[in-house]
Structure formats: C-alpha cells, structure tokens
Design a protein around this motif. Structure first.
Motif, PDB file in Angstrom:
ATOM      1  N   ILE A 158     -23.649  33.098  30.354  1.00  0.00           N
ATOM      2  CA  ILE A 158     -22.307  32.537  30.517  1.00  0.00           C
ATOM      3  C   ILE A 158     -22.378  31.028  30.738  1.00  0.00           C
ATOM      4  O   ILE A 158     -21.668  30.263  30.074  1.00  0.00           O
ATOM      5  CB  ILE A 158     -21.575  33.177  31.722  1.00  0.00           C
ATOM      6  N   ILE A 159     -23.263  30.573  31.649  1.00  0.00           N
ATOM      7  CA  ILE A 159     -23.254  29.133  31.910  1.00  0.00           C
ATOM      8  C   ILE A 159     -23.761  28.344  30.704  1.00  0.00           C
ATOM      9  O   ILE A 159     -23.202  27.317  30.373  1.00  0.00           O
ATOM     10  CB  ILE A 159     -23.976  28.694  33.212  1.00  0.00           C
ATOM     11  N   ALA A 205     -28.209  41.133  35.268  1.00  0.00           N
ATOM     12  CA  ALA A 205     -27.038  40.390  35.742  1.00  0.00           C
ATOM     13  C   ALA A 205     -27.361  38.902  35.814  1.00  0.00           C
ATOM     14  O   ALA A 205     -26.538  38.056  35.456  1.00  0.00           O
ATOM     15  CB  ALA A 205     -26.598  40.905  37.104  1.00  0.00           C
ATOM     16  N   ALA A 206     -28.585  38.578  36.253  1.00  0.00           N
ATOM     17  CA  ALA A 206     -28.998  37.174  36.278  1.00  0.00           C
ATOM     18  C   ALA A 206     -28.985  36.607  34.859  1.00  0.00           C
ATOM     19  O   ALA A 206     -28.510  35.494  34.625  1.00  0.00           O
ATOM     20  CB  ALA A 206     -30.385  37.042  36.897  1.00  0.00           C
ATOM     21  N   PHE A 208     -27.224  37.687  32.336  1.00  0.00           N
ATOM     22  CA  PHE A 208     -25.831  37.604  31.901  1.00  0.00           C
ATOM     23  C   PHE A 208     -25.181  36.322  32.413  1.00  0.00           C
ATOM     24  O   PHE A 208     -24.509  35.602  31.674  1.00  0.00           O
ATOM     25  CB  PHE A 208     -25.066  38.834  32.409  1.00  0.00           C
ATOM     26  N   PHE A 209     -25.448  36.023  33.680  1.00  0.00           N
ATOM     27  CA  PHE A 209     -24.911  34.802  34.277  1.00  0.00           C
ATOM     28  C   PHE A 209     -25.437  33.563  33.547  1.00  0.00           C
ATOM     29  O   PHE A 209     -24.690  32.633  33.239  1.00  0.00           O
ATOM     30  CB  PHE A 209     -25.281  34.756  35.755  1.00  0.00           C
ATOM     31  N   SER A 247     -30.209  44.030  38.267  1.00  0.00           N
ATOM     32  CA  SER A 247     -30.051  42.720  38.901  1.00  0.00           C
ATOM     33  C   SER A 247     -30.597  41.613  38.009  1.00  0.00           C
ATOM     34  O   SER A 247     -29.987  40.549  37.875  1.00  0.00           O
ATOM     35  CB  SER A 247     -30.778  42.683  40.244  1.00  0.00           C
ATOM     36  N   ILE A 290     -30.394  30.572  40.891  1.00  0.00           N
ATOM     37  CA  ILE A 290     -29.334  29.686  40.400  1.00  0.00           C
ATOM     38  C   ILE A 290     -29.598  28.264  40.872  1.00  0.00           C
ATOM     39  O   ILE A 290     -29.559  27.302  40.097  1.00  0.00           O
ATOM     40  CB  ILE A 290     -27.941  30.152  40.885  1.00  0.00           C
ATOM     41  N   ILE A 307     -33.540  31.185  37.010  1.00  0.00           N
ATOM     42  CA  ILE A 307     -33.080  32.473  36.487  1.00  0.00           C
ATOM     43  C   ILE A 307     -34.038  32.968  35.414  1.00  0.00           C
ATOM     44  O   ILE A 307     -34.529  34.098  35.451  1.00  0.00           O
ATOM     45  CB  ILE A 307     -31.660  32.346  35.915  1.00  0.00           C
ATOM     46  N   ALA A 359     -25.621  44.752  33.344  1.00  0.00           N
ATOM     47  CA  ALA A 359     -25.510  44.016  34.601  1.00  0.00           C
ATOM     48  C   ALA A 359     -24.561  44.712  35.572  1.00  0.00           C
ATOM     49  O   ALA A 359     -24.618  44.469  36.778  1.00  0.00           O
ATOM     50  CB  ALA A 359     -25.014  42.595  34.326  1.00  0.00           C
ATOM     51  N   LEU A 362     -23.735  44.169  39.693  1.00  0.00           N
ATOM     52  CA  LEU A 362     -22.520  43.423  40.039  1.00  0.00           C
ATOM     53  C   LEU A 362     -21.597  44.301  40.876  1.00  0.00           C
ATOM     54  O   LEU A 362     -20.963  43.852  41.823  1.00  0.00           O
ATOM     55  CB  LEU A 362     -21.797  42.965  38.769  1.00  0.00           C
ATOM     56  N   PHE A 378     -24.076  36.428  43.925  1.00  0.00           N
ATOM     57  CA  PHE A 378     -24.300  35.040  43.528  1.00  0.00           C
ATOM     58  C   PHE A 378     -24.531  34.121  44.724  1.00  0.00           C
ATOM     59  O   PHE A 378     -24.868  32.973  44.572  1.00  0.00           O
ATOM     60  CB  PHE A 378     -23.106  34.520  42.724  1.00  0.00           C
TER      61      PHE A 378
END
Lengths: 281, 334
Positions: free
Chosen positions: B309-310, B302-303, B305-306, B299, B89, B280, B59, B63, B71
């Motif tokens: 995390i959530i 990275a999405a 990865f986000f 990208s 998101i 996502i 990612a 980023l 974001f």
C-alpha cells in the motif's frame, strides 16, 4: 565600482564552489560504484574455477560448485520470459494500437507503471499465497510465475513506447491497401518496432536474472540436481543469499563467484539490449 | 493524431474485406487477434487486482486478531504469537529517509555534472555506465555491504564516530552502542549507494528536457553556470526531479536484498542508528520461509500488504508528477 566588482567576485566564487561540489558528487557517486565492482571482480575471479560450473552446491564445510543453481536460474529465467513476453507484447499492443485513448488503457498504463517498480518481495508473497499455499509445496513453477509477473510490466512498457514511435502514415498506408488491422499490426507496426521490442525483452531478462526476493518463498532452494519443475529448484540469487549469510568460508567464496556470474550476465544482457536499441536509430 | 489513429484501427476495416476471397477468414483472424490483445490487457489488470485481493485475504487473520494495534506495537513474539510491526515500519521509514538524504543531493550533483560540466567526450560513456549500474541486482550491493563495507566500517570508522559524538548531547544518542558494523546506518548507506544511479539517470533525463534556448538565453544574459541551473534548469524541471526522487523512494521502501544482509534483523526500535534493526521487507525475507503457525505467516503477509500500500501511494504520486512534466514539456515544444 568596487561594489560591482565584489558582486562579480561573489558570483564567480559561488559558481566555482558549486562546480566543485558537483564534481565531488560525481566523483563520490562514480568512485563508490567503481569500488564495489572492483571488489566484486577481485573476490569473484578468485572463486571462478571449473568446479564452479560442473559441481553442485556442497554441504557445509565441503568444496563444490554452483552447477545446479546456474542451471536452475537459466531454466526459470527462460521459462518466465517465455510465459511473460507474449502477454506483455499483446498488452502493449492493446495500449498502443487498440485502446490508446480508452479508460481501460489509462488505468492499465498507470497500474503497469506501478507494477514496474513494485517491491519484488510483495510479488513473491502474492505468488506464495496464490500458488504455494494452495498446492501445499514450493515449486519451480511458482518461481517461474513470480518472475513472469515481473517480466510483464517491463515488456508492456517498452512495447507500447516502441509502437507509439511507429509513424501513423505507415499504418494508414497499409490500411489503405485493404489490410485488416490485425494484419497491419503484425506485419507493419510490429515489424518496424521489432528491435525496440526485443530490447524490452532483453531488459526484462536483465531485470529478473538477479531477482532474489520473489524466489525466496516460491522456488525456494534445492541442494541437489533437479530438473523437475514441480519440485523446489536452486537459483543463483537464492544460493548466494543463503551462502553469504552462512558462517562457512567455502560457501562465502562460492557466493562471490555466483555474484560475479550474475553481474557479468546482467551487464552483458543490458549492453546487448543497448546495442540493439542504438541500431534502431 | 488521435482521430486518424482511431479511424485506422478501431472499426470498419474488416467490413469491406468480407467481399473478397478469404475475406471471412481474415475477418475472424482479425477479431481473434483483437480479442487476444484485449484479453492480455485484462489479464494484466486482473493480476494486479488479484495481488491486492490475495494479499489482503492472507493478511486478514492477523489484522483481525490485532486490529490497529498491529501497526503500533513493537512486540514481535513468534512463541507467544503476539505480533506488531511498529519496528519494521520504523526501520523502513528511517533507512529510506536517510538513504534519500544522501542519495538525492549526490544524484542531482552527478546529473548536473553530466549535463553541464562533463567534457563532451566523457558524457556518453559515464551516462551509460550509470544507467548500467542502475540495473545491477541489489543482492550484489548486499553482499558487498556484508563482506566488505561492514567489517571495514566496524574496524575503522564506527569506533571513531562513537568516540567523537560521545559527549555531544543528542548526537551521542544517535551514534551509541557497540560497533557492530551492521545496523540501520550501514543499511541506509548501502541503500543510498543502490538508488544513487537511479536518481542520477532520471534527473539527467529530466534535465535534458530543458530547451537549449532557455539555457542559452540565460547564458547570453551573463549568468554563471550555477545561476543557469538554479534559476532556469531546476525551476523548469522541478516536478520531474521530485517525481524521480519519489520513484527512487518507492524503490528504497521496498528494497529487500541490499538491506537484509546488513541490517541485523532485530525487531526493536532503537534511538541509535548503529543498533541492528529491521525493515518490513527484511523481516519478510528473513523469517517467511521459517515461519510456523498461521498467525505468524499472516502477520508477515499483513506486513507485506502494508508495504504494498505505501509503495503504491508513493509510486502513484511519482507517476503523476513525471506525467505532468511530460505534458508540460510537450506543450512547450509545440
């Protein structure tokens, strides 16, 4: 007096209303699921023909079957279970027998429970970056590894739970006879938890049989016969996804047929797991 | 219990057996087995760490290139290589929120029905059916949504809703636009149907941890079923219900196949719930295998990865709450 009776009617009415609401909730919830399963059954059965099992996936506009996808799914699920189960059982054994109260076990237990419900698409991305990017091409190997990553937490959780159910007196009795701990684990605790552990493995099979997201960019898809694990391989869920999203009527029918096969397989395995689990009690 | 456990397994058993014939072999087998078990545990731990590290590394280019704007921008332009994940998101949060809004009350209702109202004979079959349904792969819900629900919704219900709310300020904005059938609303609904069995079966398990004595005492005082549930069962199981709902939320946030089929994959945020959108996971599933260019792939990573995390945060909170319930009921039983 009237005040008391009106209080009573109020409570009764509220109770009736609440009961009604919860029955409606149950009817909606269960009815909706029955609706889905029955449409699946109707559309799926229409698509079940011998050719479905004996012919490979057709190009657009032609007739064919799902043979390569069925075989691909079987290969990848079986191999993923073979890879994932020993790791899962040994980890579960560590959690229940060796490290029950250690810090490592605590961390592992929490991470494992998160991994258990982590989005499977993220696992697919992980394996893509780790295996597909580095080797430069999609392969059944990558698909197997990503399914194995999903198998492990399921097996870890059930193995640990089942081993914790084994009474300590059994372990103590075996140890008192002079058996080393590894012997006790393999011949006493595993043995008495065997049905439960097998249930866990079956649940893992049910879980990965329908997984689509982790296969989309690991094993990808293959319109031809291929048993080569270093090549992309077709699988039922990915074929269903591709065919259902296409504009071709013949492909839609195959997608329904595939969906029915997966559902029957998953339900069959889960019921088998449940029967085994019930036998234990 | 803890101390007896440690004394039988942790140390010492291998020592005396050295003296008997074959003891050395047993001893080394013993050590090997322990090492294997520890090794497997460490491997699982490393997998998790690697997942984190590998995704972050993948990612990083995106980023680094877009910074925090990644974001907060809605632009998703593969041709000009400008990427922002505000729309996915937003889609993820909206669909999950709506799905929870529908599925939590329904799921609790089903659980109450199963524990308190259902005739005893039907209790087990319905309970088992719901648990089995919780295990049906999400692609089945997706294909049903695409082929059965969306066309029906488009032809029969959607035009009617649009008409009815056309003159209501506020709501007209939520339910505007042509009836596509697919879109955010349909995706939320399919998602709700999918997580319903999960919520129902967790809530039922949680309800069953209530000691019968508490409920009987309340019934004995003359409480109605509603009063028993509202004043005894729900307060007693509050953390468990919230934990179960969080677990379902974690599932909903990361759900891919049920949504990808019916959301329409449009990278924009719309005020209308009937408009196509994306999440996502749907964006990744739809675009990843066709993505060309390092920045495009990065990208999407990275999405992902986000998303990781959530869901990690939500699921960790769920575990914490469910574990607390385990402890508290354990304490009460003792």
């Amino acid at each position: 007096m009237t005040q008391a009776s009106s209080l009573y009617t109020g409570r009764r009415l509220r109770n009736q209303a609440f009961k009604l609401l919860s029955i409606i909730a149950a009817l909606i919830g269960i009815g909706w699921l029955v609706l889905i399963l029955s449409t699946l059954l109707i559309n799926g059965i229409a698509a079940i023909k011998p050719s479905l099992f004996f012919e490979i996936t057709p190009p657009p506009g032609e007739m064919g079957g799902l043979a390569n996808a069925i075989v691909g799914s079987l290969i990848m699920v079986v191999l993923a279970v073979i890879v994932g189960t020993p790791i899962g059982i040994m980890t579960g054994t560590y959690l229940a027998e060796y490290g029950r109260h250690t810090k490592l076990a605590y961390i592992l237990r929490s991470l494992n429970d998160i991994l258990l419900s982590a989005p499977s698409i993220v696992i697919g991305l992980f394996i893509y970056t780790a295996l597909v990017m580095s080797t430069g091409h999609f392969s059944a190997y990558a698909g197997i590894v990503s399914l194995a990553v999903i198998v492990i937490p399921v097996v870890v959780r059930t193995t640990e739970n089942m081993l914790l159910l084994v009474p300590n007196s059994l372990r103590e009795a075996a140890a008192a006879l002079g058996a080393p701990s590894a012997y006790v684990i393999r011949h006493v605790t595993w043995k008495s938890a065997r049905a439960g552990i097998i249930t866990g493995v079956l649940l893992a099979v049910a879980r990965i049989s329908g997984e689509t997201a982790p296969l989309l960019f690991t094993s990808l898809n293959n319109s031809f016969w291929s048993l080569d694990l270093s090549e992309p391989m077709a699988s039922l869920p990915v074929v269903i996804f591709q065919f259902a999203m296409s504009p071709y009527e013949a492909w839609h029918e195959l997608a329904w047929g595939g969906a029915l096969i997966i559902t029957v397989a998953v339900l069959g395995v889960s019921i088998l797991a449940r029967l085994l689990g019930a036998e234990r009690k | 219990m803890a101390s007896t456990m440690n004394s039988t397994t942790a140390t010492g058993i291998g020592g005396p057996s050295d003296k008997v014939a074959g003891g050395r072999r047993l001893h080394s087998a013993n050590r090997l087995f322990r090492a294997l078990s520890l090794g497997a545990a460490v491997l699982v731990l490393l997998t998790f760490v690697a997942m984190f590290g590998v995704l972050f590394e993948g990612a990083w280019p995106a980023l680094h290139q877009f910074g925090f704007d990644f974001f907060f921008t809605e632009i998703w332009n593969p041709v000009k290589e400008r990427f922002g994940i505000l729309a996915p998101i937003g889609g993820t949060l909206i669909t999950s929120f709506l799905a929870m809004l529908a599925a939590v009350p329904l799921g609790i209702g089903v659980a109450i029905f199963l524990t308190e109202l259902c005739p005893r004979m039907l209790r087990r079959p319905i309970g088992i059916a719901i648990e089995l349904l919780a295990g049906i792969p999400s692609i089945i819900y997706g294909i049903w949504g695409l082929f059965v629900f969306a066309p029906f919704f488009q032809a029969n219900i959607q035009p009617w809703i649009i008409d009815v709310f056309a003159d209501v300020p506020g709501l007209s904005m939520l339910f505007a636009g042509p009836p596509y059938g697919i879109g955010m609303f349909t995706a939320s609904l399919i998602l709700a149907i999918m997580i319903l069995p999960l919520i129902a079966s967790i809530t039922r398990d949680v309800f069953e941890t209530v000691p019968p004595m508490l409920k009987e005492a309340a019934y004995g005082l003359g409480c109605t079923t509603w009063e028993v549930i509202w004043n005894v069962v729900i307060p007693y199981t509050r953390t468990g219900i919230v934990g179960g709902a969080m677990l379902a939320l974690g599932r909903a946030l990361g759900e891919t196949m049920a949504i990808t089929f019916v959301i329409g994959n449009a990278h924009r945020l719309s005020t209308s719930l009937f408009a196509p959108g994306t999440t996502i996971s749907a964006a990744i599933a739809n675009e990843f295998s066709e993505a060309v260019g390092d920045l495009y792939i990065s990208s999407l990573l990275a999405a992902g990865f986000f998303l990781f995390i959530i869901t990690f945060v939500v699921l960790a909170a769920a575990q914490l709450m469910l574990r607390r319930l385990d402890k508290s009921t354990g304490g009460n039983r003792a």
